[in-house]
Design an enzyme around this catalytic site. Structure first.
Site, short mmCIF file in Angstrom:
data_model
loop_
_atom_site.label_atom_id
_atom_site.label_comp_id
_atom_site.label_asym_id
_atom_site.label_seq_id
_atom_site.Cartn_x
_atom_site.Cartn_y
_atom_site.Cartn_z
N GLU A 151 0.45 -1.54 0.01
CA GLU A 151 -0.27 0.42 0.04
C GLU A 151 0.58 1.81 0.36
O GLU A 151 0.96 1.77 1.10
CB GLU A 151 -0.79 -0.11 1.24
N GLU A 163 -5.25 -8.70 -0.48
CA GLU A 163 -5.31 -8.15 -0.02
C GLU A 163 -7.27 -9.05 -0.22
O GLU A 163 -7.55 -7.50 -1.13
CB GLU A 163 -5.55 -7.09 1.73
#
Length: 692
Positions: free
Chosen positions: A304, A424
């Protein structure tokens, strides 16, 4: 994802996926089904081994009924090479020597004509893993259908050729994240509340059918100073130990740089040279440490990625390109198995917005490296994922967010030969507790998620920070959820518009209708436990409309105590059953209360009903409380029901954004459709609440 605490601040912990060689064995055998008075019994068994590793394998068994209806099934076979079943799902499997018996799990006992039931298992083998040569259903040897002789075909593959990124990523499906452990920022893998990783944990994760494991790792607190930025030897050795265990279990393993993304990498706009030096030092050391690891070990450049204080999208894209390019160059130059190792590169924020996908695609075009995969994350349509702004249902808007996201990923990468790992996925409410999103709506999300990811050839990795699979109990906290997830790996399941049928205790019981979401299945039966309800008497089905009769609901409701009086299950031609709760309720009753902004609870007699959401408005109609762009507040962050103690709590977060001496009208929306209003007034730290 970012954060264990708050997706809005996005700080999550992720891991590494690793690819090992696997053997695929497929056998198709004819099978005859026995029914009490079958005129022409017959069935087919598809036996496949999608994954095999040293000493172990996973098998899937699908039984298709080509004859008359089967009610209760028992499948038997003989192992030709001494294999053993170690764990099974969707069936009870026992063995005596080489003889194996699989019995239905109750909910899948009936096999309608031209329908299929499926189960799976993990097994062990030594020497050879030859497929069974014949099966018997309810004592009758398989014949493949009336008059069809049994046939067996077997194919063997050593896995994808080196450098076949698309095939390797396909082998990684499905995947699991070892979250909130090595990625914790407290200095120790237990600092976020999870126990130390054990070999037993990884063995049990493998037994659940997962093929890959992402091991998020945060490195910053284990690095020395500039210029070397040496990683602590003990910490690196611990990571190597866990990776080694996972590889030995046959996992594809993915490791990364995790929360460093928001701890110090995000300062790259103001400290480009310093961040690059530190980042490059980590990957230089990791590339050397894992240089000779097998190809099943996969590197992910950074989790991220995000940047603070940049000039905007263009600079963000350039900085991420620099990180990804530097990562790739370091790994490739280190030689050994790193020369062709699969590398995984994220978009900014691991977002699936088209602009972010295009930025990464541009980078990949410059790299011209065939051994690269792209990665994004997906936690659902945000209002639904956290239950805010009225996002209580997995409705058309939430569904479109999912399909649009996966379509963009497919069209940008997969259709052009670049594999995608959805590193994810989940729902953000899981970081608090799984009650934030209503159970049936949650299951519909995961059914659609698994189906559409499979349709778009996206490999998925479940985010699990310890809230799903017990790290020491090795049990799932929500068996319905994991059953739906596992089913979605191979097939679709029928669902419905709701899993709750409410009848007001104060009124006479009437017939109730819900809409079935068939999802390509056909409706088979409605049951209470193992007892089938009578179609035409207890219920009717017209197209996708399931109607429970008043007589059946009266019987099922019994003495009509508040709450769930009975549980039914709708069974379809494939997938998991859909649970339907028969609930008796009356409108909840709230009472006056006093308290403070840090502790305020409304006495609530829920009377069988369940809270869906809450609105907050001032007298002039303007929105009160956090997220004042909507009247609907965030479940659990600003309000929360406690059905055991009989209170509805308003949190300090809610009152922090409520004006003094301005009464706020709260409207509580319950799942029965009931609405109840209540007024709260803050005066400094004091709060009073009155019934409206």
């Amino acid at each position: 994802m970012t954060g264990l605490r708050d997706k809005m601040q996005v700080i999550r912990r992720r891991g590494v996926a690793l690819a090992t060689a696997f053997v695929s064995v497929a056998a198709t055998v004819g099978l005859a089904a026995v029914t009490p008075a079958a005129a022409a019994p017959g069935c087919r068994v598809d036996y496949t081994v999608p994954s095999q590793w040293s000493g172990g394998f996973t098998a899937n068994v699908a039984v298709t009924n080509t004859g008359d209806r089967v009610s209760g099934w028992r499948l038997t076979w003989t192992w030709p090479a001494g294999q053993q079943v170690t764990q099974a799902w969707n069936a009870t499997v026992t063995s005596s020597g080489s003889q194996v018996t699989a019995v239905d799990a109750g909910y899948n006992a009936v096999i309608e004509p031209n329908s299929t039931v499926a189960f799976g298992f993990n097994g062990s083998w030594t020497g050879a893993n030859t497929a069974p040569q014949s099966f018997a259903l309810n004592g009758v040897t398989c014949t493949g259908g009336p008059g069809t002789p049994p046939t067996t075909t077997t194919t063997t593959s050593g896995g994808p050729a080196p450098g076949d990124a698309m095939a390797q990523v396909a082998e990684m499906q499905p995947g699991w994240n070892l979250g909130n452990t090595l990625d914790s920022t407290g200095g120790d893998e237990t600092s976020w509340g999870n126990p130390r990783i054990t070999e037993a944990l990884l063995d049990n994760v493998k037994a659940q059918g997962f093929k890959s494991i992402r091991i998020p790792v945060t490195w910053g607190q284990h690095q020395g100073p500039a210029p070397g930025y040496a990683i602590e030897t003990a910490y690196l050795n611990r990571v190597k130990e866990v990776v080694g265990w996972a590889l030995a279990d046959g996992f594809h393993v993915m490791i990364n740089i995790h929360h460093d993304s928001w701890q110090w990498i995000n300062t790259m706009p103001s400290d480009r040279a310093g961040v690059l030096a530190r980042y490059n030092a980590i990957w230089t050391q990791l590339a050397a440490a894992f240089r000779d690891s097998p190809a099943k070990l996969v590197f992910e450049s950074v989790n991220e990625p995000q940047f603070t204080g940049s000039s905007g999208d263009a600079q963000n894209a350039q900085l991420l390109h620099e990180l990804n390019a530097s990562f790739r160059d370091i790994v490739r130059r280190s030689g050994g198995n790193n020369t062709n190792r699969l590398l995984v590169l994220p978009t900014l924020h691991t977002s699936s917005e088209q602009a972010r996908l295009d930025e990464l695609a541009s980078s990949l075009n410059t790299f011209k490296d065939p051994n690269i995969a792209a990665t994004v994350h997906y936690y659902g349509y945000w209002p639904f994922s956290v239950n805010v702004a009225g996002g209580t249902h997995f409705d058309a808007t939430a569904q479109k967010d999912l399909t649009d996201s996966f379509d963009r990923v497919y069209n940008t990468f997969i259709a052009r030969g670049v594999p995608v790992i959805l590193g994810e996925y989940g729902l953000l409410g899981f970081d608090r507790h799984t009650g934030t999103i209503q159970q049936g709506e949650k299951l519909k999300f995961f059914e659609q998620f698994g189906h559409y990811a499979r349709a778009k050839k996206i490999t998925t990795m479940l985010w699990d920070n310890g809230q799903h699979f017990g790290r020491t109990s090795f049990q799932w906290s929500d068996p319905e959820l994991i059953a739906q997830i596992k089913s979605s790996w191979t097939t679709r399941s029928g669902t419905a518009s709701t899993d709750q049928v409410f009848s007001a205790k104060a009124s006479a019981i009437s017939a109730k209708t819900i809409t079935l979401n068939l999802n390509g299945t056909t409706f088979n039966s409605l049951r209470q436990g193992t007892t089938e309800l009578v179609r035409g008497t207890d219920y009717t089905v017209q197209g996708d409309r399931l109607t429970l009769t008043a007589a059946a609901l009266t019987r099922l409701s019994g003495s009509r105590n508040y709450g769930t009086n009975a549980v039914l299950t709708a069974h379809f031609s494939q997938g998991v059953p859909w649970r339907i709760n028969i609930v008796t309720y009356d409108p909840p009753v709230l009472q006056n209360a006093t308290g403070t902004t840090s502790s305020f609870a409304i006495p609530t007699a829920f009377r069988g009903d369940l809270l869906a959401t809450m609105e907050a408005k001032y007298a002039d109609g303007s929105n009160a409380g956090p997220h004042n762009w909507t009247s609907y507040k965030e479940f659990d962050r600003t309000f929360a029901p406690n059905y055991t103690t009989g209170v509805t709590t308003l949190t300090s977060d809610f009152f922090a954004e409520v004006n003094d001496n301005r009464p706020v009208t709260l409207t509580f929306h319950y799942w029965s459709g009931t609405k109840v209003t209540y007024v709260v007034t803050r005066s400094g730290s004091a709060v009073t609440g009155t019934t409206a």
